[in-house]
Motif scaffolding. Sequence first.
Motif, PDB file in Angstrom:
ATOM      1  N   LEU A 390       0.828  -1.209   0.000  1.00 13.57           N
ATOM      2  CA  LEU A 390       0.000   0.000   0.000  1.00 13.57           C
ATOM      3  C   LEU A 390       0.860   1.255   0.000  1.00 13.57           C
ATOM      4  O   LEU A 390       0.588   2.214  -0.723  1.00 13.57           O
ATOM      5  CB  LEU A 390      -0.910   0.008   1.239  1.00 13.57           C
ATOM      6  N   TRP A 391       1.862   1.261   0.839  1.00 10.88           N
ATOM      7  CA  TRP A 391       2.725   2.435   0.995  1.00 10.88           C
ATOM      8  C   TRP A 391       3.373   2.810  -0.340  1.00 10.88           C
ATOM      9  O   TRP A 391       3.447   3.988  -0.687  1.00 10.88           O
ATOM     10  CB  TRP A 391       3.795   2.143   2.044  1.00 10.88           C
ATOM     11  N   HIS A 392       3.795   1.818  -1.088  1.00 13.05           N
ATOM     12  CA  HIS A 392       4.459   2.076  -2.366  1.00 13.05           C
ATOM     13  C   HIS A 392       3.482   2.530  -3.452  1.00 13.05           C
ATOM     14  O   HIS A 392       3.920   3.011  -4.505  1.00 13.05           O
ATOM     15  CB  HIS A 392       5.220   0.827  -2.832  1.00 13.05           C
ATOM     16  N   GLN A 393       2.185   2.407  -3.186  1.00 14.16           N
ATOM     17  CA  GLN A 393       1.191   2.958  -4.114  1.00 14.16           C
ATOM     18  C   GLN A 393       0.969   4.454  -3.878  1.00 14.16           C
ATOM     19  O   GLN A 393       0.167   5.076  -4.569  1.00 14.16           O
ATOM     20  CB  GLN A 393      -0.131   2.197  -3.950  1.00 14.16           C
ATOM     21  N   ASN A 394       1.681   4.996  -2.916  1.00 16.74           N
ATOM     22  CA  ASN A 394       1.643   6.429  -2.587  1.00 16.74           C
ATOM     23  C   ASN A 394       0.220   6.929  -2.300  1.00 16.74           C
ATOM     24  O   ASN A 394      -0.270   7.875  -2.928  1.00 16.74           O
ATOM     25  CB  ASN A 394       2.261   7.268  -3.710  1.00 16.74           C
ATOM     26  N   PRO A 395      -0.471   6.303  -1.320  1.00 13.31           N
ATOM     27  CA  PRO A 395      -1.811   6.785  -0.961  1.00 13.31           C
ATOM     28  C   PRO A 395      -1.727   8.150  -0.294  1.00 13.31           C
ATOM     29  O   PRO A 395      -0.652   8.583   0.152  1.00 13.31           O
ATOM     30  CB  PRO A 395      -2.307   5.721   0.022  1.00 13.31           C
ATOM     31  N   LEU A 396      -2.863   8.821  -0.190  1.00  9.63           N
ATOM     32  CA  LEU A 396      -2.903  10.153   0.397  1.00  9.63           C
ATOM     33  C   LEU A 396      -2.357  10.178   1.816  1.00  9.63           C
ATOM     34  O   LEU A 396      -1.667  11.124   2.215  1.00  9.63           O
ATOM     35  CB  LEU A 396      -4.355  10.667   0.389  1.00  9.63           C
ATOM     36  N   TRP A 397      -2.623   9.128   2.585  1.00 15.80           N
ATOM     37  CA  TRP A 397      -2.220   9.116   3.987  1.00 15.80           C
ATOM     38  C   TRP A 397      -0.724   8.877   4.193  1.00 15.80           C
ATOM     39  O   TRP A 397      -0.229   8.994   5.314  1.00 15.80           O
ATOM     40  CB  TRP A 397      -3.013   8.067   4.776  1.00 15.80           C
ATOM     41  N   ARG A 398       0.014   8.548   3.146  1.00 16.51           N
ATOM     42  CA  ARG A 398       1.431   8.210   3.329  1.00 16.51           C
ATOM     43  C   ARG A 398       2.218   9.367   3.935  1.00 16.51           C
ATOM     44  O   ARG A 398       2.996   9.186   4.877  1.00 16.51           O
ATOM     45  CB  ARG A 398       2.051   7.809   1.985  1.00 16.51           C
ATOM     46  N   ASP A 399       2.009  10.568   3.406  1.00 18.77           N
ATOM     47  CA  ASP A 399       2.670  11.753   3.944  1.00 18.77           C
ATOM     48  C   ASP A 399       1.673  12.514   4.814  1.00 18.77           C
ATOM     49  O   ASP A 399       0.611  12.915   4.330  1.00 18.77           O
ATOM     50  CB  ASP A 399       3.167  12.641   2.813  1.00 18.77           C
ATOM     51  N   ARG A 400       2.015  12.729   6.059  1.00 15.68           N
ATOM     52  CA  ARG A 400       1.044  13.305   6.991  1.00 15.68           C
ATOM     53  C   ARG A 400       0.666  14.741   6.623  1.00 15.68           C
ATOM     54  O   ARG A 400      -0.501  15.120   6.688  1.00 15.68           O
ATOM     55  CB  ARG A 400       1.582  13.265   8.417  1.00 15.68           C
TER      56      ARG A 400
END
Length: 438
Positions: A390-400
Amino acid sequence: MFRYGFSLPPSGLSWLDLLFWAALLFWSVRVEIRLPLNASMSHLFLFALALMVFTPPWLAPLWVFVFQYSGNTWYKQLFNRSQDALATLAAALVWKLLQTNPLYLGTLDLSAGVGIGLASVTFFLVNTGLVTLVIHLSNGTPLLEIWRKNYRWLASSYFLLSPLALFLARAYETPLIGGWGGWTILFFLIPLYYSRFYWDEKVRLEQAFDATLEVLMHALEAKEPETRMHSERVADIARDLARLVYQDEAKAQEIYRAARLHDIGKIGIPETLLLKTDKLTPEEYRIVQSHTTLGAKLLKPAEKVAFGPLVYNVILHHHERWDGRGYPKELAGHEIPEEARIVGLADAYEAMTAGRPYRPAKSSEEALKEIQDLSGIQFDPKLVKLFTELWHQNPLWRDRQAYLDAKEGSVSRSTLPLLFSESASPSPSEPGQRTSEQ
C-alpha cells in the motif's frame, strides 16, 4: 399479457378504485423515512404488490411509474420510476403465472401463498439487480461486493412482508367495513403510518449517537492538539489495509468506523499525562495504558444498539503486540483479533509520522522502515507485507502533511460514495435511497 386488455378503468374496477390506489402509492413515497448517508425507505413495495394481486398485470407497473414523486432531477426520477415499474411488472407476471397454473399440496391450494412469496422475491431481485448493475457500470465496484453490502440484508424483509400485501389485496376485494374495501386499507394505514415514527425516531437516535461520538473525537483532538486528525488518518490507513486483507468493502468500512474510535478512552486520561514532554513514570504509563479498557467501558452502554464485537476488539486490543508484550491482555500472534492488528499497525505508523511531545516525527520512509523492522515482533508479518504494498502505491495518507492539507481543503471525510441507491427499491441518490419494504 395482451389478452387482459388495456381499457381504463379495467373490468371490475372503477375510477374511484384507481384513484384510491394511486393515492396510496403517492402517499407511500411522500412519507418516506430519511436514513443516514442520503437514504430513505418507504411502503411503496407493499402497495405495489397488493395492487397487482387483483388487477391486470399491466396496471400496477403503470400506476407505480406514474404516481410516485421525488425531488430528484428528471433523469433520476425517470430511473426511479422505470426500475420500480419493471420490478412490479416482473412480480405481476410471476403472480399471474401461479394463478393460471395452480399449485396444490393434496387438496390445499398453495397458489396464492407461493405466488405472493415468489412475486416479492422477483420484485426484490429485479429492483436491486438493476441498481447493482448501474453502480457497477458507474464506478467499477464488483457486483458481488455491491450486493453483499447494500442489498443482501433486505431479502428477508421483502419476503416476510409479502403476506401483508396479499392480505391488503384480499381485504380490498372483500369489504369488511361500509361496503368498500378502502376502509379496511385505511384502517391498516394507521399502524403503518405510526411505524414510520418508530423508524424515524430510531434513525434520529442513531444519527444523534454518531454525532455525539464525533464530538467526543473532536474533544479528544482538542486535548491533544499535536495529534490533530489522528483518528481519521488511522481510520483511512486501516480501511485501505482491511480492503487488501478481506476483499470486502463492508468489512473495511466496519474497521474504518472502529478505527475512528480506537483512542476514545483517552477522554478519561489527564491532559498533563497526554501532553507531558518528559518520560512517563511507570505509574503514569500505566494510567495512559488504561485508555484501552477505559474506552471499552465508555462505549459499553451502546454495545447492543450501536456497535458489534469488532469495535470493542479494536478499542481494547489495538496496543497488543505480535510477540505478546503489548497491553492490556498481553495477547500474542493470532490470539490478537485481526481487526485490532490492522488498526494497531495503522496507529503505529500514524504516531511515528505525527510525532509526540516527547519525540520528533519520523519521515514516511523512516516510519516504513521501522514497521518493517518490527515485523514478527510488534506487528503481524502478513500485515506488514500488505502495508508495504500500500505504501508504495503512494496513498494520500502516506505523507502526513499532505494528508492534513487535503483534509482541511476540499477533500471530504471518508465515506463510500452513494451514486445510486434503493427506491421502492434502489435509485439514484438524489435525494437518496428509498427502500419500500419497511
